[in-house]
Design a protein around this motif. Structure first.
Motif, PDB file in Angstrom:
ATOM      1  N   TYR A 105      40.076  45.804 -46.748  1.00  0.00           N
ATOM      2  CA  TYR A 105      39.241  46.915 -46.279  1.00  0.00           C
ATOM      3  C   TYR A 105      37.953  47.089 -47.070  1.00  0.00           C
ATOM      4  O   TYR A 105      37.475  48.199 -47.262  1.00  0.00           O
ATOM      5  CB  TYR A 105      40.049  48.222 -46.239  1.00  0.00           C
ATOM      6  N   ILE A 106      37.379  45.986 -47.518  1.00  0.00           N
ATOM      7  CA  ILE A 106      36.082  46.004 -48.186  1.00  0.00           C
ATOM      8  C   ILE A 106      35.158  45.116 -47.360  1.00  0.00           C
ATOM      9  O   ILE A 106      35.469  43.948 -47.116  1.00  0.00           O
ATOM     10  CB  ILE A 106      36.175  45.476 -49.632  1.00  0.00           C
ATOM     11  N   ALA A 107      34.032  45.647 -46.933  1.00  0.00           N
ATOM     12  CA  ALA A 107      33.116  44.895 -46.070  1.00  0.00           C
ATOM     13  C   ALA A 107      32.514  43.714 -46.828  1.00  0.00           C
ATOM     14  O   ALA A 107      31.932  43.875 -47.897  1.00  0.00           O
ATOM     15  CB  ALA A 107      32.019  45.810 -45.553  1.00  0.00           C
ATOM     16  N   GLY A 127      38.953  50.889 -37.644  1.00  0.00           N
ATOM     17  CA  GLY A 127      39.233  51.500 -38.941  1.00  0.00           C
ATOM     18  C   GLY A 127      38.980  50.615 -40.140  1.00  0.00           C
ATOM     19  O   GLY A 127      39.426  50.926 -41.237  1.00  0.00           O
ATOM     20  N   GLY A 128      38.291  49.514 -39.968  1.00  0.00           N
ATOM     21  CA  GLY A 128      38.037  48.653 -41.111  1.00  0.00           C
ATOM     22  C   GLY A 128      36.936  47.659 -40.831  1.00  0.00           C
ATOM     23  O   GLY A 128      36.438  47.565 -39.707  1.00  0.00           O
ATOM     24  N   PRO A 129      36.556  46.883 -41.836  1.00  0.00           N
ATOM     25  CA  PRO A 129      35.505  45.890 -41.635  1.00  0.00           C
ATOM     26  C   PRO A 129      35.983  44.741 -40.753  1.00  0.00           C
ATOM     27  O   PRO A 129      37.178  44.539 -40.562  1.00  0.00           O
ATOM     28  CB  PRO A 129      35.200  45.407 -43.059  1.00  0.00           C
ATOM     29  N   PHE A 130      35.046  43.999 -40.226  1.00  0.00           N
ATOM     30  CA  PHE A 130      35.359  42.864 -39.369  1.00  0.00           C
ATOM     31  C   PHE A 130      36.131  41.811 -40.166  1.00  0.00           C
ATOM     32  O   PHE A 130      35.868  41.595 -41.340  1.00  0.00           O
ATOM     33  CB  PHE A 130      34.092  42.243 -38.814  1.00  0.00           C
ATOM     34  N   LEU A 131      37.088  41.150 -39.512  1.00  0.00           N
ATOM     35  CA  LEU A 131      37.926  40.140 -40.158  1.00  0.00           C
ATOM     36  C   LEU A 131      37.418  38.728 -39.859  1.00  0.00           C
ATOM     37  O   LEU A 131      37.137  38.403 -38.698  1.00  0.00           O
ATOM     38  CB  LEU A 131      39.370  40.255 -39.674  1.00  0.00           C
ATOM     39  N   PRO A 132      37.333  37.871 -40.866  1.00  0.00           N
ATOM     40  CA  PRO A 132      36.863  36.506 -40.624  1.00  0.00           C
ATOM     41  C   PRO A 132      37.925  35.660 -39.926  1.00  0.00           C
ATOM     42  O   PRO A 132      39.108  35.747 -40.225  1.00  0.00           O
ATOM     43  CB  PRO A 132      36.580  35.968 -42.034  1.00  0.00           C
ATOM     44  N   GLU A 133      37.460  34.851 -38.980  1.00  0.00           N
ATOM     45  CA  GLU A 133      38.310  33.885 -38.289  1.00  0.00           C
ATOM     46  C   GLU A 133      37.584  32.550 -38.299  1.00  0.00           C
ATOM     47  O   GLU A 133      36.395  32.485 -37.995  1.00  0.00           O
ATOM     48  CB  GLU A 133      38.578  34.315 -36.846  1.00  0.00           C
ATOM     49  N   ILE A 134      38.309  31.490 -38.621  1.00  0.00           N
ATOM     50  CA  ILE A 134      37.699  30.163 -38.723  1.00  0.00           C
ATOM     51  C   ILE A 134      38.025  29.351 -37.481  1.00  0.00           C
ATOM     52  O   ILE A 134      39.185  29.196 -37.118  1.00  0.00           O
ATOM     53  CB  ILE A 134      38.171  29.430 -39.995  1.00  0.00           C
ATOM     54  N   ASN A 135      36.977  28.830 -36.842  1.00  0.00           N
ATOM     55  CA  ASN A 135      37.123  27.943 -35.699  1.00  0.00           C
ATOM     56  C   ASN A 135      37.322  26.532 -36.261  1.00  0.00           C
ATOM     57  O   ASN A 135      36.376  25.908 -36.738  1.00  0.00           O
ATOM     58  CB  ASN A 135      35.877  28.008 -34.814  1.00  0.00           C
ATOM     59  N   GLU A 136      38.559  26.042 -36.220  1.00  0.00           N
ATOM     60  CA  GLU A 136      38.881  24.755 -36.836  1.00  0.00           C
ATOM     61  C   GLU A 136      38.186  23.580 -36.155  1.00  0.00           C
ATOM     62  O   GLU A 136      37.991  22.539 -36.774  1.00  0.00           O
ATOM     63  CB  GLU A 136      40.391  24.541 -36.851  1.00  0.00           C
ATOM     64  N   ASP A 137      37.802  23.736 -34.889  1.00  0.00           N
ATOM     65  CA  ASP A 137      37.094  22.658 -34.199  1.00  0.00           C
ATOM     66  C   ASP A 137      35.671  22.496 -34.721  1.00  0.00           C
ATOM     67  O   ASP A 137      35.129  21.397 -34.720  1.00  0.00           O
ATOM     68  CB  ASP A 137      37.063  22.915 -32.692  1.00  0.00           C
ATOM     69  N   ARG A 138      35.067  23.574 -35.181  1.00  0.00           N
ATOM     70  CA  ARG A 138      33.696  23.520 -35.677  1.00  0.00           C
ATOM     71  C   ARG A 138      33.630  23.285 -37.185  1.00  0.00           C
ATOM     72  O   ARG A 138      32.618  22.816 -37.699  1.00  0.00           O
ATOM     73  CB  ARG A 138      32.973  24.816 -35.349  1.00  0.00           C
TER      74      ARG A 138
END
Length: 166
Positions: A105-107, A127-138
């Motif tokens: 919960y820290i931006a 209710g919180g900062p955006f969560l990182p998601e990794i595109n494994e194809d890229r």
């Protein structure tokens, strides 16, 4: 035969500690690494200074930078160590661990800002900062996000290999 000494913890638990996985420079296979003489020419020519030598063999250390796949290490090597030519990705991808600031919960979007392939997107959540998601194809596994993360929350994960059904 060389025997590695056990630490006190390893001795009492009866388990040896896991050895760190060394990432090979791009284009180097496990078999071709046997031809390496440990001259260090690849490490000297690396423009981002991420190639290091350990036990006379080269490995990539992403803590200080990223791989640009420039091929300078391959050009500098006098031995037939770099068997794959014009490699544009590693056999691994980045993975976000639980120590990620956004998951706590820290931006923070440092990893996404440092990714040259734009393989990291941020999913909104209530209710919180955006969560990182990794595109494994890229993801090319270049390590830019590893060196850019302020809390070392990015790890390296081997690529999943699809098995063909016979």
């Amino acid at each position: 035969m060389k025997v590695e000494p056990l630490s006190r913890r390893e001795f009492f638990t009866g388990r040896a500690a896991a050895k760190p996985v060394r990432i090979r420079p791009p284009g180097v296979s496990e078999l071709s690494l046997a031809a390496c003489t440990g001259c260090g020419a690849c490490a000297e020519r690396c423009p981002t200074a991420i190639i290091r030598l350990s036990d006379g063999l080269p490995f990539v250390d992403f803590s200080g930078g990223e791989c640009t796949f420039c091929g300078a290490c391959e050009e500098a090597c006098p031995e037939p160590v770099f068997t794959e030519k014009a490699v544009r990705r590693f056999p691994h991808v980045a993975a976000v661990t639980d120590t990620c600031l956004a998951r706590r919960y820290i931006a923070c979007q440092s990893c996404g800002e440092s990714c040259p392939e734009q393989a990291i997107r941020f999913r909104p959540r209530i209710g919180g900062p955006f969560l990182p998601e990794i595109n494994e194809d890229r993801c090319t596994g270049c390590g830019a996000c590893l060196s850019g993360c302020p809390v070392s929350a990015i790890a390296v994960k081997a690529l999943e290999v699809e098995v063909a059904h016979v």
